[in-house]
Write a protein that holds these residues in place. Structure first.
Motif, mmCIF file in Angstrom:
data_model
loop_
_atom_site.group_PDB
_atom_site.id
_atom_site.type_symbol
_atom_site.label_atom_id
_atom_site.label_comp_id
_atom_site.label_asym_id
_atom_site.label_seq_id
_atom_site.Cartn_x
_atom_site.Cartn_y
_atom_site.Cartn_z
ATOM 1 N N VAL A 1 -12.789 9.060 3.915
ATOM 2 C CA VAL A 1 -12.372 8.399 2.458
ATOM 3 C C VAL A 1 -12.430 7.552 2.206
ATOM 4 N N VAL A 2 -13.149 6.329 1.514
ATOM 5 C CA VAL A 2 -12.821 5.068 1.222
ATOM 6 C C VAL A 2 -12.546 4.702 0.081
ATOM 7 N N ALA A 3 -11.388 5.380 0.753
ATOM 8 C CA ALA A 3 -9.687 4.791 -0.510
ATOM 9 C C ALA A 3 -9.407 3.692 -0.969
ATOM 10 N N ASP A 4 -9.576 2.975 -2.660
ATOM 11 C CA ASP A 4 -9.316 1.766 -2.428
ATOM 12 C C ASP A 4 -9.313 1.444 -4.016
ATOM 13 N N ARG A 5 -8.623 0.210 -4.582
ATOM 14 C CA ARG A 5 -8.702 0.108 -6.429
ATOM 15 C C ARG A 5 -10.431 -0.379 -6.702
ATOM 16 N N ASP A 6 -10.639 -1.124 -5.832
ATOM 17 C CA ASP A 6 -11.778 -1.727 -6.002
ATOM 18 C C ASP A 6 -12.967 -0.559 -5.494
ATOM 19 N N ASP A 7 -13.069 0.205 -6.904
ATOM 20 C CA ASP A 7 -14.066 1.543 -6.954
ATOM 21 C C ASP A 7 -15.474 1.264 -6.637
ATOM 22 N N ALA B 1 -19.319 9.473 4.453
ATOM 23 C CA ALA B 1 -18.009 9.381 3.680
ATOM 24 C C ALA B 1 -18.272 8.812 2.549
ATOM 25 N N THR B 2 -17.487 9.058 1.751
ATOM 26 C CA THR B 2 -17.125 9.293 0.234
ATOM 27 C C THR B 2 -16.265 8.156 -0.350
ATOM 28 N N SER B 3 -16.101 7.510 -1.339
ATOM 29 C CA SER B 3 -15.538 7.113 -1.990
ATOM 30 C C SER B 3 -14.538 7.425 -3.157
ATOM 31 N N LEU B 4 -13.379 7.196 -3.105
ATOM 32 C CA LEU B 4 -11.937 7.072 -4.191
ATOM 33 C C LEU B 4 -11.611 5.920 -4.562
ATOM 34 N N ALA B 5 -11.475 6.019 -6.044
ATOM 35 C CA ALA B 5 -10.862 5.221 -6.519
ATOM 36 C C ALA B 5 -9.654 5.487 -6.380
#
Length: 396
Positions: free
Chosen positions: A38-44, A58-62
């Motif tokens: 899970v690529v978690a970052d403020r920059d969604d 991989a998935t992303s998370l704001a």
């Protein structure tokens, strides 16, 4: 939560789209022992792009880690969290506390001494929750701590242990088009902060107050002696927990003298109140003679991270040096993010399972770590090629 230590793990990386976190995510996404990254970052937007590049695992998370509810919710869905989102003096203890509450194992790249002490205070809580937390698992701290273990393991008793890294203006930002001087980065500001603010060192068997940039000398066996400058880092705070007999533990920088003379002048102006850290960072980048021959001869000590232990072996005083011979080292992103990922993969395989809050030396087997780390070098070693060295000399 997944309690099977050999099953594929779900791993969340805070600051996952940043310079350090992205390297860690790339390694994790290629590993059989990782089911999801899970690529978690403020920059969604940036996180989403990286997740697509990494492929189906991989998935992303704001995620803004300042949002405690969102952070807690994210941590309950994964087995391991890698914290690459700073500043650690603001969020280190906060994210670790949330991981402990969620029962999620934790690793980070914290290189500040203040939050290191704060996170070590959570050791009892982590043990009670069965959570393994490894703090400062990057380059220095991280790789440096594990080199120190290799050196200390050659001693029956250890009096002194030193970890060192190379400070170089070659890593400074470059001026953009139309600029006479480059803009200071967060990394430059962080370095200036470490060199100007009060720090904690381990001397005479305990923590003492000091300032960075104190000049001393180190001798590496078979190479020689050179000046080094003290830095405020976590290694001196955690290594004596591993070998309690240690009387002195320092983290130091080797560098060309011109660079260290410049930062010493700048630090004096900060301590006198003339400059703040931001102003000092900009001023540093305007100084002449920071690199190359103009800054003086290149240090004689090893060119990258190394460790030295001094103590006794079979009744003889000895000095032991340790350094990696094969590792990824093209930039600080690689040198920090990949060691973090290698340690996380060891955890995913069940090789790092010591509940509590530890420096790397308290939870990571160094021989396995350096073998695995070498596989991510530009040219991985052939079978049987040494990936680290440990050298010993007798001393008076």
């Amino acid at each position: 939560m997944n309690t099977n230590h050999t099953a594929s793990k779900r791993v969340l990386v805070t600051g996952g789209a940043g310079e350090m976190g992205a390297y860690a995510c790339r390694v994790l996404a290629q590993a059989d022992t990782v089911a999801q990254v899970v690529v978690a970052d403020r920059d969604d937007e940036k996180a989403a792009k990286l997740a697509i590049d990494l492929g189906p695992k991989a998935t992303s998370l704001a995620l803004d880690i300042a949002d405690s509810d969102a952070l807690s919710a994210a941590l309950t869905e994964v087995d391991i969290v890698l914290n690459c989102a700073g500043p650690f003096y603001r969020f280190g203890r906060e994210v670790l506390s949330a991981a402990i509450a969620a029962g999620t194992d934790y690793l980070d790249i914290c290189d500040d001494w203040e939050p290191t002490l704060e996170m070590l205070e959570l050791d009892d809580a982590a043990r009670a929750a069965g959570v393994t937390a490894v703090i400062g698992m990057g380059a220095s701290p991280g790789t440096s701590n594990l080199l120190a273990v290799l050196a200390m393991d050659e001693c029956d008793t250890v009096d002194r242990v030193y970890t060192s890294w190379r400070a170089s203006a070659a890593h400074f930002p470059r001026a953009g088009e139309g600029q006479e001087f480059p803009d200071a980065t967060a990394a430059i500001e962080h370095w200036v902060h470490n060199c100007t603010e009060p720090i904690k060192l381990w001397r005479d068997g305990g923590l003492v107050d000091a300032y960075g940039l104190e000049e001393t000398t180190l001798t590496y066996p078979g190479i020689g002696t050179d000046p080094v400058w003290v830095c405020g880092h976590p290694e001196p705070l955690t290594l004596p927990r591993f070998r309690p007999e240690v009387r002195e533990s320092l983290n130091v920088m080797s560098a060309r003298r011109g660079l260290m003379d410049a930062i010493t002048r700048i630090a004096g102006r900060v301590r006198s109140g003339e400059l703040d850290v931001r102003q000092a960072s900009d001023e540093l980048l305007r100084q002449p003679n920071l690199s190359g021959r103009d800054a003086g001869p290149s240090p004689a000590l090893p060119s990258n991270i190394f460790a030295i232990a001094e103590g006794t072996k079979d009744g003889q005083r000895v000095r032991v040096g340790a350094q990696a011979l094969v590792q990824p080292e093209r930039n600080m992103g690689e040198m920090t993010g990949i060691p973090l990922a290698v340690a996380a993969l060891m955890a995913a395989r069940g090789e790092v399972h010591q509940p509590g809050v530890h420096g790397p030396e308290g939870a990571i087997d160094p021989k396995t770590f350096f073998h695995d780390l070498a596989q991510y070098a530009d040219v991985p070693p052939a079978d049987g090629v040494p990936v680290y060295e440990v050298v010993t000399e007798a001393i008076d």
